[in-house]
Design an enzyme around this catalytic site. Structure first.
Site, mmCIF file in Angstrom:
data_model
loop_
_atom_site.group_PDB
_atom_site.id
_atom_site.type_symbol
_atom_site.label_atom_id
_atom_site.label_comp_id
_atom_site.label_asym_id
_atom_site.label_seq_id
_atom_site.Cartn_x
_atom_site.Cartn_y
_atom_site.Cartn_z
ATOM 1 N N ASP A 46 0.815 -1.568 -0.159
ATOM 2 C CA ASP A 46 -0.015 -0.026 0.340
ATOM 3 C C ASP A 46 0.574 1.210 -0.273
ATOM 4 O O ASP A 46 1.776 1.538 0.939
ATOM 5 C CB ASP A 46 -0.921 -0.204 1.200
ATOM 6 C CG ASP A 46 -1.731 0.652 0.914
ATOM 7 O OD1 ASP A 46 -2.375 1.995 0.910
ATOM 8 O OD2 ASP A 46 -3.123 0.363 1.057
ATOM 9 N N SER A 90 -7.645 4.458 -1.411
ATOM 10 C CA SER A 90 -7.090 2.928 -1.194
ATOM 11 C C SER A 90 -8.361 1.671 -1.236
ATOM 12 O O SER A 90 -8.278 1.036 -1.962
ATOM 13 C CB SER A 90 -6.175 2.259 -0.200
ATOM 14 O OG SER A 90 -5.017 2.795 0.400
ATOM 15 N N THR A 143 -8.220 -2.221 1.598
ATOM 16 C CA THR A 143 -8.091 -3.076 0.794
ATOM 17 C C THR A 143 -7.955 -4.598 1.111
ATOM 18 O O THR A 143 -8.990 -4.830 -0.298
ATOM 19 C CB THR A 143 -5.797 -3.192 0.653
ATOM 20 O OG1 THR A 143 -5.777 -1.874 0.644
ATOM 21 C CG2 THR A 143 -5.213 -3.754 -0.502
ATOM 22 N N GLU A 270 -1.469 -7.642 2.255
ATOM 23 C CA GLU A 270 -1.221 -6.919 1.819
ATOM 24 C C GLU A 270 -0.224 -5.581 3.014
ATOM 25 O O GLU A 270 -0.099 -5.877 4.505
ATOM 26 C CB GLU A 270 -2.380 -5.344 1.981
ATOM 27 C CG GLU A 270 -1.795 -4.469 1.336
ATOM 28 C CD GLU A 270 -3.161 -3.570 1.954
ATOM 29 O OE1 GLU A 270 -4.178 -3.451 3.249
ATOM 30 O OE2 GLU A 270 -3.774 -2.488 2.174
ATOM 31 N N ASP A 275 2.436 2.531 3.407
ATOM 32 C CA ASP A 275 1.815 3.941 3.290
ATOM 33 C C ASP A 275 1.527 4.560 4.279
ATOM 34 O O ASP A 275 1.120 6.078 3.892
ATOM 35 C CB ASP A 275 -0.111 3.400 2.669
ATOM 36 C CG ASP A 275 -0.737 4.487 2.827
ATOM 37 O OD1 ASP A 275 -0.508 5.141 1.762
ATOM 38 O OD2 ASP A 275 -1.717 4.641 3.397
ATOM 39 N N HIS A 318 -1.213 3.019 -4.936
ATOM 40 C CA HIS A 318 -1.153 4.020 -5.262
ATOM 41 C C HIS A 318 0.289 4.628 -4.855
ATOM 42 O O HIS A 318 0.412 3.929 -3.697
ATOM 43 C CB HIS A 318 -1.654 5.068 -4.855
ATOM 44 C CG HIS A 318 -2.361 5.195 -3.143
ATOM 45 N ND1 HIS A 318 -1.439 5.256 -2.610
ATOM 46 C CD2 HIS A 318 -2.609 4.533 -2.014
ATOM 47 C CE1 HIS A 318 -2.225 4.908 -0.798
ATOM 48 N NE2 HIS A 318 -3.321 3.894 -1.712
HETATM 49 ZN ZN LIG Z 1 -3.213 5.756 2.248
#
Ligand SMILES: [Zn+2]
Length: 461
Positions: A46, A90, A143, A270, A275, A318
């Site tokens: 992530d 996400s 996610t 994940e 992130d 992303h």
């Molecule tokens: Zn984020």
């Protein structure tokens, strides 16, 4: 040798035929791949854009080195925009990767009008395959949720957790026990009084809550919830004496359980806190989370290496904070960091008015980041977060550490204006290894991922 192979004309026609076939494969990447994959392991970092990956490479293996997934034979690029924004969150990104449809930010497994759409996990389940979801986030967050649930708002935690249980996903591992338990039971926060842990146990699941229980768990259905909320940051594990498994340990156990199904399996694993750390711009934490993620990729690669039926795909949903390696970057600053910015926030003390004291701010920066030259302006910035949630305090603390290390990143001011808290619209990379992996070696959109996965597994998405 037959007579035709000796003629120049025949040789030319064979070359032409080979060229045409190669071109067809390039235009229709999955032309030859339909249904040839039995198992898929999809690992999502992530927020793991090019900047986080570059910092991880530089710091872990040196700029000339390669992270595990960078050694994969097939690499592509992926656009990540959502149905309503150039910059995705996400939820919309995972919905695109899981279903093949763009949706609006914040939406889980539904089109922008709210219509639920089938996910690749559900299609795999319908084909008789075992399925699993793993996250270092809460297992009901965006996610994993977008692969196993349908809800118009990612914040619908109670509903999403209940759906994950109702959908009989064989393996669920991550954080988030708070939404599996009713208020009044342990860390429970569910408003509807349901005890989902009791429900899954009654349905034959093994339920585990720490690393050693996970290691000894047996059976064909497994729920592991290792934290009421998010799992621990890698850089806080020692500070909090963490008893949680690593992402690699969760992935390894999931493969052990899922691979018992003779029809094959689909697993999404994940590395969620890449992130979360990237949101703070604090690069030491980003690199530690990618190291944890990379170890999980290693587990997947070793599992797939002994067989010809397993596709391993690594990507990001992303980019976060547009991190970049600058010329004046100071790795020596990053090497001093001992804990996450959020943990640092929790160590700071407040005065009678609830304002963080300058004294404790200085002390915490010195103790946990080796920074002893905080400016008055920086202290004021941290004091300005006194009433904010610890993760938001962490944003400002992390950005101050990043500034001391000359990290290239989206500014605090721009981060504060966005609804995603600092995501960027940059492309991300996708890396594939195993049968049909060449299907990913293109410039793709994130919706292509679901379609390719379904096609190569022979699923009806
Ligand atoms: Zn984020």
């Amino acid at each position: 040798m037959n007579k035709f192979s000796n003629s120049k004309v025949s040789r030319l026609s064979i070359v032409v035929l080979l060229l045409v076939s190669a071109m067809l494969l390039m235009v229709f990447p999955s032309f030859a791949a339909e249904g040839q994959v039995k198992n898929v392991i999809l690992l999502i970092g992530d927020g793991m854009g090019f900047g986080p990956t570059q910092y991880a490479r530089n710091i872990l293996v040196g700029p000339e080195g390669r992270l595990t997934f960078e050694k994969f034979p097939y690499v592509g690029l992926v656009s990540t925009y959502s149905a309503n924004q150039w910059v995705t969150d996400s939820a919309a990104a995972a919905t695109a990767m899981a279903t093949g449809y763009k949706t609006n930010n914040e939406m889980i497994g539904v089109k922008p009008d709210g219509t639920p759409v089938k996910t690749v996990l559900e299609a795999a389940q319908q084909a008789g395959k075992a399925v699993g979801l793993i996250s270092t986030n809460t297992i009901y967050d965006a996610t994993p949720a977008a692969f196993g649930a349908h809800f118009a708002a990612r914040s619908g935690s109670d509903a999403i957790a209940a759906q994950l249980v109702d959908h009989q996903i064989d393996v669920l591992l991550g954080g988030g026990s708070d939404r599996f338990l009713p208020k009044g039971v342990g860390p429970g926060k569910r408003a509807d009084g349901k005890n989902l842990v009791d429900e899954v146990k009654a349905a034959g699941y093994v339920y585990v809550t720490n690393r050693s229980e996970l290691a000894s768990a047996a059976g064909s259905k497994l729920l592991g919830l290792f934290n009421p909320s998010y799992m621990n940051y890698q850089n806080d594990r020692d500070e909090v004496n963490s008893q949680e498994p690593s992402l690699a340990e969760m992935t390894s156990k999931a493969l052990e359980v899922l691979s018992k199904d003779k029809d094959g399996f689909f697993l999404m694993s994940e590395g969620a806190r890449i992130d979360h750390m990237a949101h703070t711009a604090e690069v030491a934490g980003v690199v530690s989370e990618i190291k944890d993620f990379e170890a999980a990729v290693d587990v997947a690669v070793k599992f797939a290496a002994s067989r010809k039926d397993t596709l391993v795909v690594v990507t990001a949903d992303h980019d976060t904070m547009g991190l970049s390696v600058t010329e004046p970057f100071k790795p020596e600053v990053i090497r001093q960091v001992k804990a996450s910015p959020e943990y640092m926030a929790l160590q700071m003390k407040k005065d009678q008015d609830g304002v963080l004291t300058a004294e404790s701010i200085k002390q915490v920066f010195a103790d946990f980041a080796g920074i002893t030259d905080l400016t008055d302006a920086e202290i004021v910035i941290v004091q300005g977060t006194s009433k904010a949630a610890p993760y938001k305090q962490g944003y400002e603390i992390g950005s101050i550490i990043a500034a001391h290390a000359n990290v290239g990143a989206i500014s605090s001011a721009i981060r504060a204006q966005g609804r995603t808290g600092g995501h960027s619209g940059n492309q991300v990379a996708i890396y594939a290894s195993g049968p049909a992996g060449q299907a990913f070696a293109h410039v793709l959109d994130n919706t292509d991922i679901a379609r390719i996965l379904a096609q190569v597994m022979g699923l009806n998405l």
